[in-house]
Write a protein that holds these residues in place. Structure first.
Motif, PDB file in Angstrom:
ATOM      1  N   GLU A  33     -11.458  64.698  87.019  1.00 23.56           N
ATOM      2  CA  GLU A  33     -12.482  64.505  88.067  1.00 23.56           C
ATOM      3  C   GLU A  33     -12.082  65.319  89.297  1.00 23.56           C
ATOM      4  OE1 GLU A  33     -12.903  60.153  88.109  1.00 23.56           O
ATOM      5  OE2 GLU A  33     -14.548  60.419  86.641  1.00 23.56           O
ATOM      6  N   GLN A  47     -18.100  61.631  86.532  1.00 18.58           N
ATOM      7  CA  GLN A  47     -18.144  62.475  85.353  1.00 18.58           C
ATOM      8  C   GLN A  47     -19.314  63.458  85.403  1.00 18.58           C
ATOM      9  OE1 GLN A  47     -15.903  62.573  82.333  1.00 18.58           O
ATOM     10  NE2 GLN A  47     -14.772  62.088  84.214  1.00 18.58           N
ATOM     11  N   GLY A  97     -15.331  57.444  83.557  1.00 12.59           N
ATOM     12  CA  GLY A  97     -15.015  57.339  84.984  1.00 12.59           C
ATOM     13  C   GLY A  97     -16.228  57.343  85.885  1.00 12.59           C
ATOM     14  N   ASN A  98     -15.967  57.378  87.200  1.00 11.06           N
ATOM     15  CA  ASN A  98     -17.036  57.241  88.205  1.00 11.06           C
ATOM     16  C   ASN A  98     -17.570  58.564  88.738  1.00 11.06           C
ATOM     17  OD1 ASN A  98     -17.050  54.422  88.116  1.00 11.06           O
ATOM     18  ND2 ASN A  98     -15.213  54.372  89.416  1.00 11.06           N
ATOM     19  N   VAL A 106     -10.824  58.722  81.005  1.00 12.77           N
ATOM     20  CA  VAL A 106     -11.565  59.080  82.224  1.00 12.77           C
ATOM     21  C   VAL A 106     -13.012  59.487  81.898  1.00 12.77           C
ATOM     22  CG1 VAL A 106     -10.993  61.560  82.283  1.00 12.77           C
ATOM     23  CG2 VAL A 106     -11.310  60.287  84.432  1.00 12.77           C
TER      24      VAL A 106
END
Ligand SMILES: COc1ccc(C)cc1NC(=O)Nc1ccc2c(c1)[B-](O)(O)OC2
Ligand SMILES: [Zn+2]
Length: 262
Positions: free
Chosen positions: A206, A29, A26-27, A23
């Protein structure tokens, strides 16, 4: 996962975390570089309220990554509410990130500029989730107040923390720490930037609504230097590693916007 096998060194540092924690790429962070004039002023964003008067600090500990002050979170005695938050979030702990001698140490940066250190005050959504562990893994589970520390005069209350650091020099050490109210570590203004992000340390969940205060607090080089007498290693380990540069660099903003309080 067996123990914490991540750190801030060359081999186990932020650039390697994605191997055990995918992760990391990830989108949503954290941290990020906050660009003030790209942040969106949002009139729907009200002020935040910090209800810490009944807070009960328990202990101060060295977890091998930072120094952490834990609070009694068995009821809603101390919460953060308002601002971007739909519920009150319960105070759980606070900890710091800092640099080495003279170099940067904050996690968030402002228009590419870092501060000497950053304080994270961690709260969790006990309205929606039964335990901290559940909340820490949920998209609206945590609310973290980020406060920048810049170098200048002594901070008049920080000595209460730095005086206790010799008791938690090594990883795994903890000691009683009663009667501390984090209100004394707040700047005068509670104006903030807010965005959806993550833990900045593994497991990098997240799950964080970040509330980063615009106004830094001031501490002295001497006080910051006392954090650097802490060690990443346990007392029994023969490799001595000074605890410093325990910060993750800014991550890609991706499709996110940063909002600004009025
Ligand atoms: C091994 O650690 C865990 C195991 C299980 C769970 C559910 C959570 C954690 N860690 C955790 O909450 N860290 C954590 C919590 C909050 C913040 C940060 C780290 B920070 O980004 O540095 O500032 C805000
Ligand atoms: Zn942190």
């Amino acid at each position: 996962m067996i123990g914490d096998h991540w750190g801030y060194g060359k081999e186990d540092g932020p650039s390697a975390w994605h191997r055990h924690y995918p992760v990391a790429k990830g989108n949503r962070q954290s941290p990020i570089d906050i660009i003030p004039n790209e942040a969106r002023r949002d009139s729907r964003l009200g002020p935040i309220f910090l209800k810490y008067d009944q807070c009960r600090s328990l202990n101060i500990a060295n977890n091998g990554h930072s120094v952490v002050v834990e609070f009694d979170d068995s009821d809603d005695r101390s919460v953060v509410l308002g601002g971007p938050l739909d519920n009150p979030y319960r105070l759980k702990q606070f900890h710091f990130h800092w640099g080495g001698k003279g170099c940067e140490g904050s996690e968030h940066t402002v228009a590419g500029v870092g501060y000497a250190s950053e304080l994270h005050v961690v709260h969790w959504n006990a309205v929606k989730y039964k335990t901290y562990n559940d909340a820490a893994a949920a998209p609206d589970g945590l609310a973290v107040l980020g406060i920048f520390l810049e170098l200048g005069d002594d901070h008049r209350w920080l000595h209460m923390i730095t005086d206790a650091l010799y008791m938690v020099k090594f990883k795994g050490s903890t000691t009683d720490f009663k009667g501390f109210n984090p209100k004394c570590l707040l700047p005068s203004s509670l104006h903030y930037w807010t965005y959806l992000g993550s833990l900045t340390t593994p497991p990098l969940h997240e799950s964080v609504t970040w509330i980063v205060l615009k106004e830094p607090i001031v501490i002295s080089e001497k006080q910051l230097g006392m954090f650097r007498m802490l060690q990443f290693n346990g007392e029994e380990e023969d490799q001595r590693m000074r605890m410093e540069n325990n910060f993750r660099p800014p991550q890609n903003l991706k499709e996110r916007i940063v909002r600004s309080s009025n």
